[in-house]
Design a protein around this motif. Structure first.
Motif, PDB file in Angstrom:
ATOM      1  N   ASN A 175       0.822  -1.208   0.000  1.00 44.59           N
ATOM      2  CA  ASN A 175       0.000   0.000   0.000  1.00 44.59           C
ATOM      3  C   ASN A 175       0.858   1.261   0.000  1.00 44.59           C
ATOM      4  N   ILE A 176       1.967   1.251   0.713  1.00 49.94           N
ATOM      5  CA  ILE A 176       2.879   2.405   0.723  1.00 49.94           C
ATOM      6  C   ILE A 176       3.549   2.539  -0.634  1.00 49.94           C
ATOM      7  N   TRP A 177       3.971   1.400  -1.210  1.00 50.73           N
ATOM      8  CA  TRP A 177       4.599   1.416  -2.533  1.00 50.73           C
ATOM      9  C   TRP A 177       3.642   2.039  -3.542  1.00 50.73           C
ATOM     10  N   ASP A 178       2.388   1.623  -3.517  1.00 50.40           N
ATOM     11  CA  ASP A 178       1.403   2.162  -4.460  1.00 50.40           C
ATOM     12  C   ASP A 178       1.243   3.670  -4.280  1.00 50.40           C
ATOM     13  N   GLU A 179       1.114   4.129  -3.045  1.00 50.88           N
ATOM     14  CA  GLU A 179       0.971   5.568  -2.781  1.00 50.88           C
ATOM     15  C   GLU A 179       2.207   6.329  -3.265  1.00 50.88           C
ATOM     16  N   ASP A 180       3.375   5.769  -2.995  1.00 50.22           N
ATOM     17  CA  ASP A 180       4.617   6.452  -3.380  1.00 50.22           C
ATOM     18  C   ASP A 180       4.801   6.483  -4.895  1.00 50.22           C
ATOM     19  N   PHE A 181       4.461   5.393  -5.567  1.00 49.54           N
ATOM     20  CA  PHE A 181       4.556   5.376  -7.028  1.00 49.54           C
ATOM     21  C   PHE A 181       3.619   6.422  -7.629  1.00 49.54           C
ATOM     22  N   ALA A 182       2.411   6.519  -7.087  1.00 45.11           N
ATOM     23  CA  ALA A 182       1.470   7.528  -7.561  1.00 45.11           C
ATOM     24  C   ALA A 182       2.027   8.934  -7.324  1.00 45.11           C
ATOM     25  N   ALA A 183       2.647   9.141  -6.175  1.00 44.82           N
ATOM     26  CA  ALA A 183       3.216  10.459  -5.864  1.00 44.82           C
ATOM     27  C   ALA A 183       4.332  10.822  -6.836  1.00 44.82           C
ATOM     28  N   VAL A 184       5.212   9.866  -7.126  1.00 40.26           N
ATOM     29  CA  VAL A 184       6.312  10.145  -8.054  1.00 40.26           C
ATOM     30  C   VAL A 184       5.762  10.395  -9.456  1.00 40.26           C
ATOM     31  N   SER A 185       4.758   9.665  -9.848  1.00 42.18           N
ATOM     32  CA  SER A 185       4.131   9.899 -11.155  1.00 42.18           C
ATOM     33  C   SER A 185       3.504  11.286 -11.215  1.00 42.18           C
ATOM     34  N   ALA A 186       2.850  11.700 -10.130  1.00 44.24           N
ATOM     35  CA  ALA A 186       2.282  13.052 -10.081  1.00 44.24           C
ATOM     36  C   ALA A 186       3.396  14.099 -10.165  1.00 44.24           C
ATOM     37  N   LEU A 187       4.520  13.829  -9.513  1.00 40.94           N
ATOM     38  CA  LEU A 187       5.664  14.739  -9.586  1.00 40.94           C
ATOM     39  C   LEU A 187       6.148  14.886 -11.033  1.00 40.94           C
ATOM     40  N   VAL A 188       6.248  13.772 -11.743  1.00 40.87           N
ATOM     41  CA  VAL A 188       6.698  13.832 -13.142  1.00 40.87           C
ATOM     42  C   VAL A 188       5.730  14.684 -13.960  1.00 40.87           C
ATOM     43  N   GLN A 189       4.427  14.471 -13.781  1.00 40.36           N
ATOM     44  CA  GLN A 189       3.440  15.271 -14.507  1.00 40.36           C
ATOM     45  C   GLN A 189       3.562  16.751 -14.127  1.00 40.36           C
ATOM     46  N   ASN A 190       3.725  17.041 -12.835  1.00 42.58           N
ATOM     47  CA  ASN A 190       3.927  18.436 -12.412  1.00 42.58           C
ATOM     48  C   ASN A 190       5.135  19.036 -13.119  1.00 42.58           C
ATOM     49  N   PHE A 191       6.223  18.276 -13.166  1.00 40.92           N
ATOM     50  CA  PHE A 191       7.447  18.766 -13.801  1.00 40.92           C
ATOM     51  C   PHE A 191       7.194  19.078 -15.274  1.00 40.92           C
ATOM     52  N   MET A 192       6.517  18.158 -15.959  1.00 40.30           N
ATOM     53  CA  MET A 192       6.284  18.345 -17.388  1.00 40.30           C
ATOM     54  C   MET A 192       5.369  19.541 -17.652  1.00 40.30           C
ATOM     55  N   LEU A 193       4.368  19.736 -16.811  1.00 39.46           N
ATOM     56  CA  LEU A 193       3.480  20.889 -16.976  1.00 39.46           C
ATOM     57  C   LEU A 193       4.210  22.199 -16.667  1.00 39.46           C
ATOM     58  N   ALA A 194       5.010  22.191 -15.609  1.00 38.77           N
ATOM     59  CA  ALA A 194       5.780  23.399 -15.273  1.00 38.77           C
ATOM     60  C   ALA A 194       6.765  23.727 -16.391  1.00 38.77           C
ATOM     61  N   ALA A 195       7.415  22.696 -16.940  1.00 39.34           N
ATOM     62  CA  ALA A 195       8.352  22.913 -18.043  1.00 39.34           C
ATOM     63  C   ALA A 195       7.614  23.486 -19.252  1.00 39.34           C
ATOM     64  N   TRP A 196       6.454  22.915 -19.583  1.00 41.30           N
ATOM     65  CA  TRP A 196       5.676  23.388 -20.728  1.00 41.30           C
ATOM     66  C   TRP A 196       5.312  24.860 -20.567  1.00 41.30           C
ATOM     67  N   SER A 197       5.020  25.263 -19.328  1.00 40.29           N
ATOM     68  CA  SER A 197       4.648  26.661 -19.081  1.00 40.29           C
ATOM     69  C   SER A 197       5.813  27.615 -19.340  1.00 40.29           C
ATOM     70  N   GLU A 198       7.027  27.059 -19.437  1.00 41.03           N
ATOM     71  CA  GLU A 198       8.216  27.862 -19.726  1.00 41.03           C
ATOM     72  C   GLU A 198       8.800  27.516 -21.099  1.00 41.03           C
ATOM     73  N   ASP A 199       7.947  26.998 -21.975  1.00 38.05           N
ATOM     74  CA  ASP A 199       8.317  26.677 -23.361  1.00 38.05           C
ATOM     75  C   ASP A 199       9.405  25.609 -23.469  1.00 38.05           C
ATOM     76  N   ILE A 200       9.387  24.689 -22.517  1.00 35.85           N
ATOM     77  CA  ILE A 200      10.321  23.565 -22.520  1.00 35.85           C
ATOM     78  C   ILE A 200       9.506  22.301 -22.786  1.00 35.85           C
ATOM     79  N   GLY A 201       9.944  21.533 -23.770  1.00 36.65           N
ATOM     80  CA  GLY A 201       9.271  20.285 -24.096  1.00 36.65           C
ATOM     81  C   GLY A 201       9.860  19.132 -23.311  1.00 36.65           C
ATOM     82  N   THR A 202       9.042  18.096 -23.100  1.00 34.09           N
ATOM     83  CA  THR A 202       9.484  16.914 -22.369  1.00 34.09           C
ATOM     84  C   THR A 202       8.948  15.658 -23.049  1.00 34.09           C
ATOM     85  N   PHE A 203       9.578  14.555 -22.705  1.00 33.59           N
ATOM     86  CA  PHE A 203       9.178  13.244 -23.204  1.00 33.59           C
ATOM     87  C   PHE A 203       9.481  12.248 -22.091  1.00 33.59           C
TER      88      PHE A 203
END
Length: 185
Positions: free
Chosen positions: A104-132
């Protein structure tokens, strides 16, 4: 006490989510490391249960990309498209999850890291930086992981390629949520 919502902010967030694209062709110009760190400082605001912050990052830029290419070659041999490809991407970041043995902790943590990646990609996009966001089988291989200091009990959630877009792909249709919604009312 209620905080008022600015409709422009809501629209900006929705616009960023709907307009972000996966960028696979980058200009040669590198994103400054300080800017990447600032974007990470925004991304770490991802929801994570009990503020465990189960992540760490490895950033490869400039000549440092060769260390990543060498790790890929250690697993796949010198004749592979991935090690050559990482040398063409301005910056690459590995996002690493500190795994907890409790499911259950692993699942919560994996979801958190995935949310972090999405946050990073959205923040980068807002500064005209592309991600993959890239995942490949070699990310699990000991010959790839060892030279990069990825320990047992850590999972590489993905490699994030980043740079200034040379080409921005067109949007692809999404299935409307209502088509996948089961409503109980």
């Amino acid at each position: 006490m209620t905080k008022s919502t600015n409709i422009d902010t809501v629209n900006d967030v929705r616009s960023a989510i709907q307009n972000r694209r996966t960028v696979k062709k980058f200009k040669k110009e590198a994103v400054p490391t300080e800017q990447i760190i600032e974007l990470l400082d925004t991304a770490v605001w991802a929801p994570n249960h009990k503020l465990r912050e189960p992540w760490r990052f490895l950033l490869f830029t400039g000549d440092g990309r060769k260390k990543l290419a060498d790790a890929i070659e250690a697993e796949m041999g010198e004749d592979n498209k991935f090690s050559a490809n990482v040398m063409q991407v301005p910056s690459i970041m590995l996002v690493v999850l500190e795994e907890d043995p409790r499911q259950n902790i692993w699942d919560e943590d994996f979801a958190a890291v995935s949310a972090l990646v999405q946050n990073f990609m959205l923040a980068a996009w807002s500064e005209d930086i592309g991600t993959f966001w890239v995942t490949k089988p070699f990310l699990y291989a000991p010959k790839f992981r060892k030279p990069l200091g990825i320990e047992a009990g850590e999972k590489i959630v993905g490699m994030v390629y980043m740079g200034y877009p040379e080409v921005i792909p067109s949007a692809k249709e999404r299935t409307p949520a209502k088509d996948k919604l089961t409503l109980f009312d």
